[in-house]
Design a protein around this motif. Structure first.
Motif, PDB file in Angstrom:
ATOM      1  N   LEU A   1       0.842  -1.187   0.000  1.00 40.03           N
ATOM      2  CA  LEU A   1       0.000   0.000   0.000  1.00 40.03           C
ATOM      3  C   LEU A   1       0.883   1.245   0.000  1.00 40.03           C
ATOM      4  O   LEU A   1       1.963   1.237   0.592  1.00 40.03           O
ATOM      5  CB  LEU A   1      -0.905   0.006   1.231  1.00 40.03           C
ATOM      6  CG  LEU A   1      -1.912  -1.132   1.300  1.00 40.03           C
ATOM      7  CD1 LEU A   1      -2.640  -1.113   2.633  1.00 40.03           C
ATOM      8  CD2 LEU A   1      -2.891  -1.045   0.159  1.00 40.03           C
ATOM      9  N   PRO A   2       0.461   2.322  -0.657  1.00 43.53           N
ATOM     10  CA  PRO A   2       1.285   3.532  -0.697  1.00 43.53           C
ATOM     11  C   PRO A   2       1.427   4.165   0.686  1.00 43.53           C
ATOM     12  O   PRO A   2       0.529   4.067   1.523  1.00 43.53           O
ATOM     13  CB  PRO A   2       0.535   4.459  -1.659  1.00 43.53           C
ATOM     14  CG  PRO A   2      -0.806   3.882  -1.837  1.00 43.53           C
ATOM     15  CD  PRO A   2      -0.758   2.448  -1.436  1.00 43.53           C
ATOM     16  N   GLU A   3       2.558   4.817   0.894  1.00 38.97           N
ATOM     17  CA  GLU A   3       2.851   5.430   2.195  1.00 38.97           C
ATOM     18  C   GLU A   3       1.903   6.584   2.517  1.00 38.97           C
ATOM     19  O   GLU A   3       1.637   6.863   3.672  1.00 38.97           O
ATOM     20  CB  GLU A   3       4.301   5.934   2.233  1.00 38.97           C
ATOM     21  CG  GLU A   3       5.330   4.827   2.218  1.00 38.97           C
ATOM     22  CD  GLU A   3       5.299   3.974   3.485  1.00 38.97           C
ATOM     23  OE1 GLU A   3       5.010   4.503   4.570  1.00 38.97           O
ATOM     24  OE2 GLU A   3       5.558   2.772   3.365  1.00 38.97           O
ATOM     25  N   ASP A   4       1.394   7.267   1.507  1.00 41.92           N
ATOM     26  CA  ASP A   4       0.543   8.436   1.751  1.00 41.92           C
ATOM     27  C   ASP A   4      -0.940   8.084   1.820  1.00 41.92           C
ATOM     28  O   ASP A   4      -1.783   8.969   1.824  1.00 41.92           O
ATOM     29  CB  ASP A   4       0.780   9.504   0.688  1.00 41.92           C
ATOM     30  CG  ASP A   4       0.430   9.026  -0.712  1.00 41.92           C
ATOM     31  OD1 ASP A   4       0.361   7.804  -0.930  1.00 41.92           O
ATOM     32  OD2 ASP A   4       0.244   9.884  -1.586  1.00 41.92           O
ATOM     33  N   LEU A   5      -1.273   6.813   1.912  1.00 44.40           N
ATOM     34  CA  LEU A   5      -2.664   6.385   1.987  1.00 44.40           C
ATOM     35  C   LEU A   5      -3.222   6.700   3.372  1.00 44.40           C
ATOM     36  O   LEU A   5      -2.637   6.318   4.380  1.00 44.40           O
ATOM     37  CB  LEU A   5      -2.773   4.875   1.724  1.00 44.40           C
ATOM     38  CG  LEU A   5      -4.171   4.313   1.594  1.00 44.40           C
ATOM     39  CD1 LEU A   5      -4.822   4.824   0.304  1.00 44.40           C
ATOM     40  CD2 LEU A   5      -4.132   2.808   1.582  1.00 44.40           C
ATOM     41  N   PRO A   6      -4.361   7.427   3.446  1.00 43.50           N
ATOM     42  CA  PRO A   6      -4.950   7.714   4.766  1.00 43.50           C
ATOM     43  C   PRO A   6      -5.522   6.450   5.407  1.00 43.50           C
ATOM     44  O   PRO A   6      -5.646   5.410   4.768  1.00 43.50           O
ATOM     45  CB  PRO A   6      -6.081   8.705   4.446  1.00 43.50           C
ATOM     46  CG  PRO A   6      -5.898   9.121   3.047  1.00 43.50           C
ATOM     47  CD  PRO A   6      -5.062   8.082   2.373  1.00 43.50           C
ATOM     48  N   ARG A   7      -5.903   6.565   6.660  1.00 39.34           N
ATOM     49  CA  ARG A   7      -6.550   5.444   7.347  1.00 39.34           C
ATOM     50  C   ARG A   7      -7.852   5.089   6.638  1.00 39.34           C
ATOM     51  O   ARG A   7      -8.479   5.932   6.012  1.00 39.34           O
ATOM     52  CB  ARG A   7      -6.877   5.817   8.786  1.00 39.34           C
ATOM     53  CG  ARG A   7      -5.695   6.039   9.639  1.00 39.34           C
ATOM     54  CD  ARG A   7      -6.165   6.344  11.063  1.00 39.34           C
ATOM     55  NE  ARG A   7      -5.048   6.767  11.870  1.00 39.34           N
ATOM     56  CZ  ARG A   7      -4.292   5.927  12.565  1.00 39.34           C
ATOM     57  NH1 ARG A   7      -4.574   4.653  12.562  1.00 39.34           N
ATOM     58  NH2 ARG A   7      -3.282   6.372  13.268  1.00 39.34           N
ATOM     59  N   SER A   8      -8.283   3.855   6.778  1.00 38.40           N
ATOM     60  CA  SER A   8      -9.508   3.423   6.108  1.00 38.40           C
ATOM     61  C   SER A   8     -10.742   4.117   6.667  1.00 38.40           C
ATOM     62  O   SER A   8     -11.759   4.214   5.990  1.00 38.40           O
ATOM     63  CB  SER A   8      -9.658   1.908   6.220  1.00 38.40           C
ATOM     64  OG  SER A   8      -9.740   1.541   7.570  1.00 38.40           O
TER      65      SER A   8
END
Length: 108
Positions: free
Chosen positions: A60-67
């Motif tokens: 998963l990308p590092e800049d992905l926010p929490r679900s």
């Protein structure tokens, strides 16, 4: 399975994943396997193939926010990540079903 989960998750979420999900799961597995061999069977039959199924999702990308963050839908890679997550969840369900069927055949 632990290594795969840590590989897939972004670095900033790893400590939280270990604390909230992996540590209690490993503790339950250790306690359960002390009392019953069926826990070890399920570990071999279900958890190992499930790790391969989770690898379908990829990193998963590092800049992905929490679900739980509503901004996750605005992430540019969200549609791709969503598709891969659905594919991984279907693969995990298939592995669980196959493990249950295999167990029923072996116990019979």
């Amino acid at each position: 399975m632990v290594g795969v989960v840590l590989y897939v998750m972004p670095k900033w979420q790893r400590a939280q994943i270990i604390r909230n999900n992996l540590a209690p799961g490993i503790a339950l597995l250790a306690v359960g396997s002390a009392f019953s061999r069926i826990v070890l069977w399920y570990t071999a039959v279900i958890l190992l193939p499930m790790a391969l199924a989770v690898l379908v999702m990829g990193k998963l990308p590092e800049d992905l926010p929490r679900s739980t963050d509503p901004a996750i839908r605005d992430h540019p890679r969200y549609p791709m990540i969503r598709r891969r997550g659905i594919a991984a969840s279907i693969a995990v369900m298939t592995v669980i079903l196959a493990g249950v069927i295999l167990t029923a055949i072996m116990v019979r």
